[in-house]
Motif scaffolding. Structure first.
Motif, PDB file in Angstrom:
ATOM      1  N   PRO A   7     -12.052   4.943   5.302  1.00 47.80           N
ATOM      2  CA  PRO A   7     -11.194   5.517   4.263  1.00 47.80           C
ATOM      3  C   PRO A   7      -9.731   5.609   4.651  1.00 47.80           C
ATOM      4  N   THR A   8      -9.457   5.910   5.921  1.00 44.58           N
ATOM      5  CA  THR A   8      -8.063   6.009   6.362  1.00 44.58           C
ATOM      6  C   THR A   8      -7.354   4.668   6.236  1.00 44.58           C
ATOM      7  N   VAL A   9      -8.020   3.614   6.676  1.00 44.71           N
ATOM      8  CA  VAL A   9      -7.420   2.279   6.600  1.00 44.71           C
ATOM      9  C   VAL A   9      -7.311   1.823   5.150  1.00 44.71           C
ATOM     10  N   ARG A  10      -8.312   2.156   4.321  1.00 43.91           N
ATOM     11  CA  ARG A  10      -8.245   1.808   2.904  1.00 43.91           C
ATOM     12  C   ARG A  10      -7.012   2.450   2.254  1.00 43.91           C
ATOM     13  N   ARG A  11      -6.775   3.730   2.554  1.00 48.47           N
ATOM     14  CA  ARG A  11      -5.599   4.411   1.989  1.00 48.47           C
ATOM     15  C   ARG A  11      -4.323   3.727   2.427  1.00 48.47           C
ATOM     16  N   ARG A  12      -4.296   3.353   3.687  1.00 47.37           N
ATOM     17  CA  ARG A  12      -3.095   2.729   4.239  1.00 47.37           C
ATOM     18  C   ARG A  12      -2.825   1.375   3.572  1.00 47.37           C
ATOM     19  N   ARG A  13      -3.859   0.554   3.447  1.00 46.37           N
ATOM     20  CA  ARG A  13      -3.695  -0.749   2.813  1.00 46.37           C
ATOM     21  C   ARG A  13      -3.330  -0.607   1.346  1.00 46.37           C
ATOM     22  N   LEU A  14      -3.954   0.358   0.680  1.00 49.09           N
ATOM     23  CA  LEU A  14      -3.649   0.596  -0.724  1.00 49.09           C
ATOM     24  C   LEU A  14      -2.203   1.039  -0.886  1.00 49.09           C
ATOM     25  N   GLY A  15      -1.751   1.926  -0.003  1.00 47.14           N
ATOM     26  CA  GLY A  15      -0.368   2.387  -0.063  1.00 47.14           C
ATOM     27  C   GLY A  15       0.618   1.250   0.136  1.00 47.14           C
ATOM     28  N   GLN A  16       0.306   0.349   1.072  1.00 48.07           N
ATOM     29  CA  GLN A  16       1.183  -0.797   1.319  1.00 48.07           C
ATOM     30  C   GLN A  16       1.272  -1.703   0.096  1.00 48.07           C
ATOM     31  N   GLU A  17       0.145  -1.881  -0.580  1.00 50.55           N
ATOM     32  CA  GLU A  17       0.136  -2.728  -1.774  1.00 50.55           C
ATOM     33  C   GLU A  17       0.910  -2.074  -2.914  1.00 50.55           C
ATOM     34  N   LEU A  18       0.768  -0.771  -3.067  1.00 53.04           N
ATOM     35  CA  LEU A  18       1.510  -0.074  -4.117  1.00 53.04           C
ATOM     36  C   LEU A  18       3.011  -0.101  -3.846  1.00 53.04           C
ATOM     37  N   ARG A  19       3.389   0.004  -2.568  1.00 50.69           N
ATOM     38  CA  ARG A  19       4.806  -0.114  -2.223  1.00 50.69           C
ATOM     39  C   ARG A  19       5.332  -1.511  -2.564  1.00 50.69           C
ATOM     40  N   ARG A  20       4.514  -2.519  -2.273  1.00 46.29           N
ATOM     41  CA  ARG A  20       4.914  -3.898  -2.571  1.00 46.29           C
ATOM     42  C   ARG A  20       5.117  -4.097  -4.067  1.00 46.29           C
ATOM     43  N   LEU A  21       4.224  -3.535  -4.871  1.00 46.95           N
ATOM     44  CA  LEU A  21       4.343  -3.661  -6.322  1.00 46.95           C
ATOM     45  C   LEU A  21       5.597  -2.949  -6.831  1.00 46.95           C
ATOM     46  N   ARG A  22       5.883  -1.787  -6.251  1.00 50.96           N
ATOM     47  CA  ARG A  22       7.090  -1.053  -6.661  1.00 50.96           C
ATOM     48  C   ARG A  22       8.343  -1.841  -6.326  1.00 50.96           C
ATOM     49  N   GLU A  23       8.380  -2.412  -5.132  1.00 51.92           N
ATOM     50  CA  GLU A  23       9.554  -3.170  -4.715  1.00 51.92           C
ATOM     51  C   GLU A  23       9.721  -4.445  -5.543  1.00 51.92           C
ATOM     52  N   LEU A  24       8.598  -5.073  -5.914  1.00 51.35           N
ATOM     53  CA  LEU A  24       8.675  -6.252  -6.778  1.00 51.35           C
ATOM     54  C   LEU A  24       9.265  -5.888  -8.135  1.00 51.35           C
ATOM     55  N   LYS A  25       8.985  -4.670  -8.563  1.00 49.96           N
ATOM     56  CA  LYS A  25       9.509  -4.185  -9.847  1.00 49.96           C
ATOM     57  C   LYS A  25      10.966  -3.748  -9.708  1.00 49.96           C
ATOM     58  N   GLY A  26      11.444  -3.634  -8.493  1.00 52.09           N
ATOM     59  CA  GLY A  26      12.824  -3.238  -8.263  1.00 52.09           C
ATOM     60  C   GLY A  26      13.080  -1.766  -8.533  1.00 52.09           C
ATOM     61  N   MET A  27      12.082  -0.933  -8.323  1.00 50.22           N
ATOM     62  CA  MET A  27      12.204   0.499  -8.599  1.00 50.22           C
ATOM     63  C   MET A  27      12.223   1.287  -7.297  1.00 50.22           C
ATOM     64  N   THR A  28      12.896   2.420  -7.319  1.00 52.04           N
ATOM     65  CA  THR A  28      12.884   3.334  -6.178  1.00 52.04           C
ATOM     66  C   THR A  28      11.746   4.330  -6.367  1.00 52.04           C
ATOM     67  N   ALA A  29      11.359   4.979  -5.277  1.00 53.16           N
ATOM     68  CA  ALA A  29      10.306   5.993  -5.363  1.00 53.16           C
ATOM     69  C   ALA A  29      10.734   7.131  -6.284  1.00 53.16           C
ATOM     70  N   GLU A  30      12.010   7.433  -6.283  1.00 49.80           N
ATOM     71  CA  GLU A  30      12.526   8.493  -7.152  1.00 49.80           C
ATOM     72  C   GLU A  30      12.382   8.118  -8.620  1.00 49.80           C
ATOM     73  N   GLU A  31      12.645   6.863  -8.939  1.00 48.91           N
ATOM     74  CA  GLU A  31      12.517   6.416 -10.332  1.00 48.91           C
ATOM     75  C   GLU A  31      11.063   6.460 -10.792  1.00 48.91           C
ATOM     76  N   VAL A  32      10.159   6.077  -9.915  1.00 48.59           N
ATOM     77  CA  VAL A  32       8.736   6.121 -10.260  1.00 48.59           C
ATOM     78  C   VAL A  32       8.294   7.563 -10.468  1.00 48.59           C
ATOM     79  N   ALA A  33       8.744   8.459  -9.601  1.00 48.64           N
ATOM     80  CA  ALA A  33       8.388   9.865  -9.715  1.00 48.64           C
ATOM     81  C   ALA A  33       8.862  10.447 -11.040  1.00 48.64           C
ATOM     82  N   GLU A  34      10.061  10.067 -11.456  1.00 52.25           N
ATOM     83  CA  GLU A  34      10.606  10.554 -12.733  1.00 52.25           C
ATOM     84  C   GLU A  34       9.774  10.057 -13.908  1.00 52.25           C
ATOM     85  N   ARG A  35       9.324   8.807 -13.842  1.00 50.74           N
ATOM     86  CA  ARG A  35       8.512   8.245 -14.919  1.00 50.74           C
ATOM     87  C   ARG A  35       7.171   8.954 -15.031  1.00 50.74           C
TER      88      ARG A  35
END
Length: 293
Positions: A7-35
């Motif tokens: 589970p720990t590694v799954r969370r880590r890999r999932l987090g990395q993929e979600l970060r990649r998707l956010r960066e591809l969208k050109g959004m900051t973590a703050e912008e996602v949080a606001e949405r």
């Protein structure tokens, strides 16, 4: 829990993929949080794998990132489901360093520098009991025994016949000289250390006092590397109330270079065995009566 799901590694890999998707969208973590009307810290914790993530979180994030491929969404949702399962360590109750245990369980190799004590994966039961009891004087016997049991369970990675953990330990002489649990116990611990150092996947080096100042003078740390190349290496620094995990390539590189300097300054494997054996014999010699409570 399926044996191949960490589970720990799954969370880590999932987090990395979600970060990649956010960066591809050109959004900051703050912008996602606001949405999503959540805190920026929640988005950060989800991306660094330090917080459990629900399938609803994945669905909402995929919506913000406009992920249209249902196969990607389904894969991420499954990872979220797997990440909420329990690892073997959860059977022992609340373990403060459970994130580290999850990483260690899945790691292919571990490089550790210990300035004060024998590394946990190389400890005998007696040494572990005395060490934990001394380090946590306000803990009761049940808590001490629980921690000892977890430590011994972790050692199964080193003894795994099929895929043993590649362990490299640089240990300061102070760890050998610090008498934990008495002379006999220390002799047994040091003899065990020598025995383990003969394993082909275990390397032990001692950093003698005579070496003086060295790159690891500031304290203990460990570097974990994983079999899946998509999983970045992690530097782990243990703390009293919280632990530090460094994953940025630049940070890992700095600690890796520092570790190479430590290995170069330490005694080689054969010299180390001779050095440890000599100290073990000193513990075996007759000595004045030890202090007792």
């Amino acid at each position: 829990m399926a044996s191949n799901v960490n589970p720990t590694v799954r969370r880590r890999r999932l987090g990395q993929e979600l970060r990649r998707l956010r960066e591809l969208k050109g959004m900051t973590a703050e912008e996602v949080a606001e949405r999503l009307l959540v805190s920026q810290s929640k988005i950060s914790r989800l991306e660094n794998g330090r917080r459990s993530i629900s399938q609803r979180d994945v669905r909402d994030l995929c919506g913000v990132y406009e992920v249209e491929d249902h196969r990607i969404v389904d894969s991420l949702m499954q990872m979220a489901k797997d990440s909420r399962q329990q690892g073997w360590w959860h059977a022992f109750g609340d373990i403060p360093y459970s994130v580290y245990i999850g990483l260690e369980t899945d790691a292919a190799s571990l490089r550790v520098y210990e300035p004060q004590v024998v590394p946990g994966l190389l400890q005998t039961r007696g040494y572990a009991e005395a060490l934990i009891a001394g380090a946590l004087p306000e803990s009761g016997l049940p808590d001490v025994e629980k921690r000892v049991s977890v430590r011994l369970r972790r050692q199964e990675r080193v003894h795994d016949a099929e895929q043993p953990l590649r362990l490299w330990a640089v240990i300061d002489e102070a760890a050998l000289r610090r008498r934990v649990g008495g002379r006999q116990l220390m002799r047994e611990q040091l003899e065990h250390l020598v025995e383990m150092s003969h394993q082909p996947h275990v390397t032990v080096q001692v950093l003698p006092f005579d070496m003086g100042a060295h790159p690891g003078i500031n304290g203990q740390y460990a570097i974990l590397e994983f079999p899946d190349t998509s999983d970045s290496s992690v530097v782990y620094i243990e703390g009293v109330t919280s632990d530090l995990y460094l994953e940025k390539a630049n940070d890992v590189q700095k600690y890796s270079v520092m570790y190479e300097h430590l290995r170069a300054q330490a005694l080689n494997a054969d010299q180390t065995r001779q050095f440890i054996s000599k100290i073990a014999k000193e513990y075996a010699q007759d000595a004045p009566e030890e202090f007792t409570d």
